[in-house]
Motif scaffolding. Structure first.
Motif, PDB file in Angstrom:
ATOM      1  N   ASP A  50       0.830  -1.194   0.000  1.00  0.00           N
ATOM      2  CA  ASP A  50       0.000   0.000   0.000  1.00  0.00           C
ATOM      3  C   ASP A  50       0.872   1.255   0.000  1.00  0.00           C
ATOM      4  O   ASP A  50       1.734   1.418   0.879  1.00  0.00           O
ATOM      5  N   SER A  51       0.668   2.119  -0.982  1.00  0.00           N
ATOM      6  CA  SER A  51       1.415   3.380  -1.122  1.00  0.00           C
ATOM      7  C   SER A  51       2.921   3.165  -1.226  1.00  0.00           C
ATOM      8  O   SER A  51       3.697   4.081  -0.946  1.00  0.00           O
ATOM      9  N   ASP A 115       2.924  12.332   4.383  1.00  0.00           N
ATOM     10  CA  ASP A 115       3.558  11.210   5.077  1.00  0.00           C
ATOM     11  C   ASP A 115       4.487  10.482   4.105  1.00  0.00           C
ATOM     12  O   ASP A 115       4.124  10.244   2.949  1.00  0.00           O
ATOM     13  N   TRP A 116       5.682  10.118   4.582  1.00  0.00           N
ATOM     14  CA  TRP A 116       6.536   9.248   3.787  1.00  0.00           C
ATOM     15  C   TRP A 116       7.520   8.524   4.696  1.00  0.00           C
ATOM     16  O   TRP A 116       7.770   8.936   5.830  1.00  0.00           O
ATOM     17  N   ALA A 117       8.066   7.423   4.171  1.00  0.00           N
ATOM     18  CA  ALA A 117       9.007   6.616   4.957  1.00  0.00           C
ATOM     19  C   ALA A 117       9.960   5.882   4.029  1.00  0.00           C
ATOM     20  O   ALA A 117       9.588   5.477   2.921  1.00  0.00           O
ATOM     21  N   PHE A 118      11.188   5.710   4.500  1.00  0.00           N
ATOM     22  CA  PHE A 118      12.178   4.850   3.861  1.00  0.00           C
ATOM     23  C   PHE A 118      12.535   3.731   4.837  1.00  0.00           C
ATOM     24  O   PHE A 118      12.603   3.948   6.054  1.00  0.00           O
ATOM     25  N   ALA A 119      12.793   2.555   4.291  1.00  0.00           N
ATOM     26  CA  ALA A 119      13.317   1.447   5.082  1.00  0.00           C
ATOM     27  C   ALA A 119      14.375   0.729   4.261  1.00  0.00           C
ATOM     28  O   ALA A 119      14.211   0.545   3.048  1.00  0.00           O
ATOM     29  N   GLY A 120      15.463   0.342   4.903  1.00  0.00           N
ATOM     30  CA  GLY A 120      16.511  -0.362   4.179  1.00  0.00           C
ATOM     31  C   GLY A 120      17.616  -0.839   5.101  1.00  0.00           C
ATOM     32  O   GLY A 120      17.579  -0.625   6.321  1.00  0.00           O
ATOM     33  N   PHE A 191      19.359  -2.312  10.142  1.00  0.00           N
ATOM     34  CA  PHE A 191      18.070  -2.028   9.516  1.00  0.00           C
ATOM     35  C   PHE A 191      17.612  -0.643   9.970  1.00  0.00           C
ATOM     36  O   PHE A 191      17.486  -0.385  11.169  1.00  0.00           O
ATOM     37  N   VAL A 192      17.359   0.238   9.021  1.00  0.00           N
ATOM     38  CA  VAL A 192      17.047   1.628   9.339  1.00  0.00           C
ATOM     39  C   VAL A 192      15.695   2.014   8.741  1.00  0.00           C
ATOM     40  O   VAL A 192      15.427   1.740   7.560  1.00  0.00           O
ATOM     41  N   VAL A 193      14.848   2.637   9.566  1.00  0.00           N
ATOM     42  CA  VAL A 193      13.571   3.196   9.103  1.00  0.00           C
ATOM     43  C   VAL A 193      13.538   4.669   9.476  1.00  0.00           C
ATOM     44  O   VAL A 193      13.783   5.020  10.632  1.00  0.00           O
ATOM     45  N   VAL A 194      13.250   5.520   8.498  1.00  0.00           N
ATOM     46  CA  VAL A 194      13.098   6.950   8.741  1.00  0.00           C
ATOM     47  C   VAL A 194      11.767   7.397   8.148  1.00  0.00           C
ATOM     48  O   VAL A 194      11.269   6.798   7.184  1.00  0.00           O
ATOM     49  N   GLY A 242      30.690   1.203   1.951  1.00  0.00           N
ATOM     50  CA  GLY A 242      30.060   0.000   2.478  1.00  0.00           C
ATOM     51  C   GLY A 242      28.941  -0.447   1.561  1.00  0.00           C
ATOM     52  O   GLY A 242      28.960  -0.179   0.353  1.00  0.00           O
ATOM     53  N   ARG A 243      27.954  -1.122   2.132  1.00  0.00           N
ATOM     54  CA  ARG A 243      26.892  -1.729   1.326  1.00  0.00           C
ATOM     55  C   ARG A 243      25.520  -1.197   1.734  1.00  0.00           C
ATOM     56  O   ARG A 243      25.288  -0.869   2.901  1.00  0.00           O
ATOM     57  N   ILE A 244      24.615  -1.167   0.763  1.00  0.00           N
ATOM     58  CA  ILE A 244      23.215  -0.837   1.005  1.00  0.00           C
ATOM     59  C   ILE A 244      22.365  -1.884   0.296  1.00  0.00           C
ATOM     60  O   ILE A 244      22.664  -2.276  -0.833  1.00  0.00           O
ATOM     61  N   ASP A 245      21.309  -2.319   0.948  1.00  0.00           N
ATOM     62  CA  ASP A 245      20.512  -3.424   0.412  1.00  0.00           C
ATOM     63  C   ASP A 245      19.031  -3.220   0.734  1.00  0.00           C
ATOM     64  O   ASP A 245      18.680  -2.530   1.697  1.00  0.00           O
ATOM     65  N   GLU A 246      18.163  -3.823  -0.100  1.00  0.00           N
ATOM     66  CA  GLU A 246      16.723  -3.930   0.158  1.00  0.00           C
ATOM     67  C   GLU A 246      16.135  -2.615   0.687  1.00  0.00           C
ATOM     68  O   GLU A 246      15.674  -2.508   1.819  1.00  0.00           O
ATOM     69  N   THR A 247      16.143  -1.608  -0.169  1.00  0.00           N
ATOM     70  CA  THR A 247      15.712  -0.270   0.223  1.00  0.00           C
ATOM     71  C   THR A 247      14.380   0.072  -0.429  1.00  0.00           C
ATOM     72  O   THR A 247      14.200  -0.130  -1.643  1.00  0.00           O
ATOM     73  N   ALA A 248      13.440   0.607   0.352  1.00  0.00           N
ATOM     74  CA  ALA A 248      12.095   0.880  -0.142  1.00  0.00           C
ATOM     75  C   ALA A 248      11.612   2.248   0.316  1.00  0.00           C
ATOM     76  O   ALA A 248      12.041   2.766   1.351  1.00  0.00           O
ATOM     77  N   PHE A 249      10.693   2.825  -0.470  1.00  0.00           N
ATOM     78  CA  PHE A 249      10.137   4.150  -0.218  1.00  0.00           C
ATOM     79  C   PHE A 249       8.618   4.088  -0.296  1.00  0.00           C
ATOM     80  O   PHE A 249       8.056   3.627  -1.285  1.00  0.00           O
ATOM     81  N   TRP A 250       7.972   4.505   0.790  1.00  0.00           N
ATOM     82  CA  TRP A 250       6.515   4.571   0.855  1.00  0.00           C
ATOM     83  C   TRP A 250       6.063   6.017   1.023  1.00  0.00           C
ATOM     84  O   TRP A 250       6.742   6.807   1.685  1.00  0.00           O
TER      85      TRP A 250
END
Length: 276
Positions: A50-51, A115-120, A191-194, A242-250
């Motif tokens: 969703d979104s 509203d918005w969020a990133f997770a990765g 794991f980071v969520v903002v 370094g590395r960044i993986d599995e990143t998403a934006f809602w």
């Protein structure tokens, strides 16, 4: 997609029965972890799409990194490579080579007062005092009017993750640091969520599904022409090492259950989020 089945309810998904079980003491759905009996089944975690605007697995060996959900493919600059990720492979950034991924400004990646969020997931090869490293940015360090949002390793905190959001009025930036988690380690997946919550006027950052640190942000968000980038901010030199993986934006706020689902006990998830 299955939404809010009742306790021990038997559902039929296509031609296959799906039985759902959870302890009577569990709260509102979804509760993680849960048990699916008699599988495997075609399944999408309730609400996770969703979104959802973009999802980058970042597993490519080189070149363009594909948006698995939408059309926001991101361009490779200076040959971002590949290394083992939290799920499959991850994008490997080498600061000395000025490597980063970028995408031109577009409506999908812009925010403003919503509203918005990133997770990765992020893995630092080095954490050096006095040297910042940028993770996710729509932010031009050279032009104040093109600063929208920025997730970075704050070398002056010292060495803690920080989340910065610019307001939509006078260009003031609000910054919140992940003080609850503390100093960032090397050679460890985080794991980071903002997010930015327009209803509560709060921005927040949380690491490893822990308690979020928050800050008041009462003047909305900016919508700028800055490009979106992973691994550096526009006009800057704070390259990721370094590395960044599995990143998403809602374009919405993730619930605590959804964050727990993505965290998955430190194992992570991958698109299309079909694993119970």
């Amino acid at each position: 997609m299955i939404h809010r089945p009742t306790l021990r309810e038997t559902l039929r998904y296509g031609r296959r029965p799906l039985r759902w079980a959870r302890p009577p003491t569990c709260g509102a759905f979804p509760t993680w972890p849960f048990t699916l009996m008699g599988g495997p089944y075609d399944y999408v975690a309730p609400g996770m799409h969703d979104s959802l605007i973009a999802y980058w697995k970042l597993g490519e060996a080189s070149g363009t990194r594909v948006d698995s959900h939408g059309s926001n493919n991101i361009t490779d600059n200076n040959t971002v490579t590949q290394a083992a990720g939290i799920q499959g492979n991850a994008a490997q950034f080498t600061a000395a080579n000025s490597e980063y991924l970028s995408l031109a400004d577009n409506a999908a990646m812009s925010t403003a007062n919503i509203d918005w969020a990133f997770a990765g997931w992020v893995y630092f090869d080095t954490v050096v005092g006095g040297i910042a490293e940028d993770l996710v940015a729509k932010y031009n360090s050279s032009v104040a009017a093109e600063r929208e949002y920025l997730l970075f390793l704050n070398s002056s905190s010292p060495n803690r993750l920080s989340w910065s959001v610019r307001d939509g009025a006078g260009g003031t930036e609000t910054n919140v640091t992940a003080s609850t988690f503390g100093t960032v380690p090397t050679a460890q997946w985080l794991f980071v969520v903002v997010d930015h919550n327009a209803a509560t006027d709060i921005i927040s950052i949380a690491v490893n599904n822990g308690t979020a640190d928050t800050a008041s942000h009462t003047v909305g968000g900016a919508d700028t022409i800055a490009p979106f980038a992973i691994g550096v901010r526009s006009g800057g030199s704070s390259y990721m090492n370094g590395r960044i993986d599995e990143t998403a934006f809602w374009k919405r706020i993730l619930t605590s259950d959804e964050r727990s689902y993505l965290w998955n006990g430190g194992l992570g998830r991958t698109y299309p989020l079909t694993t119970p």
